[in-house]
Design an enzyme around this catalytic site. Structure first.
Site, PDB file in Angstrom:
ATOM      1  N   CYS A 149      25.268 -23.522 -26.724  1.00  0.00           N
ATOM      2  CA  CYS A 149      25.864 -24.226 -27.872  1.00  0.00           C
ATOM      3  C   CYS A 149      25.034 -25.437 -28.274  1.00  0.00           C
ATOM      4  CB  CYS A 149      27.285 -24.669 -27.510  1.00  0.00           C
ATOM      5  SG  CYS A 149      28.052 -25.670 -28.784  1.00  0.00           S
ATOM      6  N   CYS A 158      28.963 -20.581 -35.846  1.00  0.00           N
ATOM      7  CA  CYS A 158      29.529 -21.018 -34.559  1.00  0.00           C
ATOM      8  C   CYS A 158      28.436 -21.522 -33.648  1.00  0.00           C
ATOM      9  CB  CYS A 158      30.165 -19.854 -33.809  1.00  0.00           C
ATOM     10  SG  CYS A 158      31.535 -19.117 -34.600  1.00  0.00           S
ATOM     11  N   CYS A 180      27.872 -26.516 -22.864  1.00  0.00           N
ATOM     12  CA  CYS A 180      27.740 -25.069 -22.676  1.00  0.00           C
ATOM     13  C   CYS A 180      26.308 -24.687 -23.062  1.00  0.00           C
ATOM     14  CB  CYS A 180      28.751 -24.315 -23.536  1.00  0.00           C
ATOM     15  SG  CYS A 180      30.457 -24.755 -23.139  1.00  0.00           S
ATOM     16  N   GLU A 218      30.438 -32.541 -38.597  1.00  0.00           N
ATOM     17  CA  GLU A 218      30.320 -31.463 -39.576  1.00  0.00           C
ATOM     18  C   GLU A 218      31.613 -30.663 -39.684  1.00  0.00           C
ATOM     19  OE1 GLU A 218      25.644 -30.532 -39.777  1.00  0.00           O
ATOM     20  OE2 GLU A 218      26.639 -29.627 -38.057  1.00  0.00           O
TER      21      GLU A 218
HETATM   22  N1  SAH Z   1      34.735 -26.534 -27.898  1.00  0.00           N
HETATM   23  C1  SAH Z   1      35.529 -25.456 -28.314  1.00  0.00           C
HETATM   24  C2  SAH Z   1      35.504 -25.212 -29.820  1.00  0.00           C
HETATM   25  C3  SAH Z   1      34.168 -25.313 -30.524  1.00  0.00           C
HETATM   26  S1  SAH Z   1      33.011 -24.052 -30.272  1.00  0.00           S
HETATM   27  C4  SAH Z   1      35.154 -24.204 -27.567  1.00  0.00           C
HETATM   28  O1  SAH Z   1      34.146 -24.217 -26.890  1.00  0.00           O
HETATM   29  O2  SAH Z   1      35.909 -23.237 -27.651  1.00  0.00           O
HETATM   30  C5  SAH Z   1      33.625 -22.657 -31.201  1.00  0.00           C
HETATM   31  C6  SAH Z   1      33.164 -21.298 -30.661  1.00  0.00           C
HETATM   32  O3  SAH Z   1      31.759 -21.088 -30.887  1.00  0.00           O
HETATM   33  C7  SAH Z   1      33.352 -21.183 -29.162  1.00  0.00           C
HETATM   34  O4  SAH Z   1      33.893 -19.934 -28.812  1.00  0.00           O
HETATM   35  C8  SAH Z   1      31.931 -21.303 -28.660  1.00  0.00           C
HETATM   36  O5  SAH Z   1      31.805 -20.772 -27.390  1.00  0.00           O
HETATM   37  C9  SAH Z   1      31.174 -20.571 -29.711  1.00  0.00           C
HETATM   38  N2  SAH Z   1      29.741 -20.833 -29.704  1.00  0.00           N
HETATM   39  C10 SAH Z   1      29.113 -21.946 -29.274  1.00  0.00           C
HETATM   40  N3  SAH Z   1      27.777 -21.825 -29.439  1.00  0.00           N
HETATM   41  C11 SAH Z   1      27.552 -20.619 -29.995  1.00  0.00           C
HETATM   42  C12 SAH Z   1      26.376 -19.942 -30.455  1.00  0.00           C
HETATM   43  N4  SAH Z   1      25.189 -20.498 -30.369  1.00  0.00           N
HETATM   44  N5  SAH Z   1      26.528 -18.722 -30.983  1.00  0.00           N
HETATM   45  C13 SAH Z   1      27.748 -18.163 -31.109  1.00  0.00           C
HETATM   46  N6  SAH Z   1      28.896 -18.766 -30.739  1.00  0.00           N
HETATM   47  C14 SAH Z   1      28.805 -19.983 -30.175  1.00  0.00           C
HETATM   48 FE1  SF4 Z   2      30.977 -25.878 -25.134  1.00  0.00          FE
HETATM   49 FE2  SF4 Z   2      29.962 -26.288 -27.564  1.00  0.00          FE
HETATM   50 FE3  SF4 Z   2      32.599 -25.863 -27.271  1.00  0.00          FE
HETATM   51 FE4  SF4 Z   2      31.447 -28.167 -26.419  1.00  0.00          FE
HETATM   52  S1  SF4 Z   2      31.594 -27.445 -28.534  1.00  0.00           S
HETATM   53  S2  SF4 Z   2      32.938 -26.917 -25.308  1.00  0.00           S
HETATM   54  S3  SF4 Z   2      29.463 -27.457 -25.700  1.00  0.00           S
HETATM   55  S4  SF4 Z   2      30.952 -24.399 -26.857  1.00  0.00           S
END
Ligand code: SAH
Ligand code: SF4
Length: 390
Positions: free
Chosen positions: A151, A375, A148, A122
């Protein structure tokens, strides 16, 4: 070379070896033609010379692909028809196929792009509300290895890395959708003015392809986006942060989310490998970090987990001395997610404490939640084929 640097190089090699089996499909189409998108300038020239043509042709073709956005050799008007035909027989200019396209009530737009092997990722376009421009949020992997807890992408196992062609291809396909070709050479690009590597996946676990794609979008004879308009977000792959700084010099965003190892180990399991002290040290030495180019710390606001005034004070102590801003991201829920979003008053109090310490602390407005484009809400149905190779 110091022992510490040796270790970093070894660790980088280990990460690369470990992720090699998640490689993207070959750049050769089933009919034998070679996709030219995603090649570096040198690689493109190598292909053109191997086809028996002069090196300057590669430069012309680069301009047509990345400045003008053409996908058809017949439209390359600086190239005579016989050569156009020869190129079309040997080469292709690929784009990911748009398999779905949803626009949110707030005008952000989520694309599902399908690649040649059927896998999909996406991409989100987020228009700036005040101005006539916006950011494209690119994916770097299909799924993610890192899981994470908050996420949605993290609930999808890593299917594979995206190739440079697929990463730059997402941007080019969004440009197609907004008719933003030719590249506004020399001016600030209009609608698609910024790239954020914040979609699906961990960009620093796919560094080579991400780096190649970013070098392509930064090339001045093509898309020409400045490195100041690109932000790479990482969950904290410490050894690769140094390389990203040295080789790309793009803006860095770090997904912090917790100020002590016990909590961060839970929320961002990668912390067990690269704990906070190492992560913060890598931020301190990130090249180019200055007051003009601050590191962004992303901090997801999880109700009663990491949102107390004490957490805010701990955050300020942790990042003391780093030119930084703190993006507070209200948690975006997804089906089955185990957390709730912090209350607005709690977020406001947290922001006040961070701001009182001299850091900007904008609260990121959730965009595209209604279409699961915000996000951390991205996820596709792609699965890794049983038995391995995607
Ligand atoms: N993998 C990378 C980039 C993609 S995630 C990273 O983790 O940084 C982009 C951002 O969205 C990151 O800061 C992540 O922690 C945040 N994020 C992930 N899940 C989320 C959620 N459910 N609500 C708000 N932010 C979220
Ligand atoms: Fe963590 Fe999601 Fe970023 Fe992957 S995409 S590193 S699971 S926040």
């Amino acid at each position: 070379m110091s022992a510490a640097l040796d270790l970093t190089a070894a660790e980088q090699a280990r990460i690369r070896a470990k992720t090699a089996r998640f490689a993207p499909p070959s750049a050769r189409l089933p009919d034998g033609r070679r996709d030219l998108v995603g090649l570096s300038r040198d690689e493109l020239e190598g292909e053109i010379v191997a086809a028996g043509e002069a090196p300057f042709r590669a430069r012309q073709i680069w301009h047509w692909i990345y400045h003008q956005g053409v996908t058809d050799f017949a439209r390359m008007s600086t190239i005579a028809r016989p050569l156009q035909q020869k190129l079309a027989e040997r080469f292709a200019i690929g784009r990911p196929a748009c398999a779905a396209d949803h626009t949110s009530a707030d005008d952000s737009r989520k694309f599902l792009f399908r690649f040649r092997d059927g896998q999909a990722a996406e991409t989100v376009y987020i228009p700036d509300r005040q101005e006539d421009r916006g950011a494209v949020c690119l994916s770097s992997q299909v799924g993610c290895t890192l899981a994470c807890r908050f996420c949605h992408t993290g609930t999808q196992a890593l299917v594979r890395n995206l190739g440079a062609a697929e990463i730059v291809g997402q941007f080019m396909a969004v440009r197609d959708a907004y008719g933003e070709w030719p590249s506004p050479h020399g001016e600030t690009p209009r609608l698609l003015s910024t790239i954020v590597l914040m979609g699906m996946g961990e960009p620093l676990y796919n560094f080579d392809s991400v780096a190649q794609a970013m070098k392509i979008v930064m090339d001045n004879e093509g898309i020409g986006l400045s490195r100041r308009r690109i932000t790479l977000s990482t969950s904290g792959v410490v050894p690769m942060m140094d390389r990203a700084g040295a080789e790309l010099g793009v803006n860095l965003a770090v997904s912090l989310h917790a100020t002590n190892d016990a909590l961060r180990d839970e929320l961002v399991p990668l912390n067990r490998k690269y704990p906070l002290a190492e992560l913060i040290a890598a931020c301190r030495r990130y090249p180019g970090a200055s007051n003009a180019r601050r590191i962004t710390f992303e901090y997801v606001m999880l109700d009663s987990i990491n949102d107390s005034p004490a957490d805010a004070h701990a955050l300020v102590r942790l990042i003391a001395g780093i030119p930084a801003k703190v993006n507070l991201i209200p948690f975006n829920p997804w089906p089955g997610s185990p957390f709730a979003t912090s209350r607005p008053a709690v977020i406001a109090r947290f922001a006040e404490i961070v701001m009182a310490a001299g850091y900007a602390a904008p609260v990121r407005q959730p965009r595209g939640r209604d279409i699961l484009a915000a996000c951390g809400q991205l996820r596709t149905e792609s699965r890794r084929a049983a038995g391995g190779g995607a």
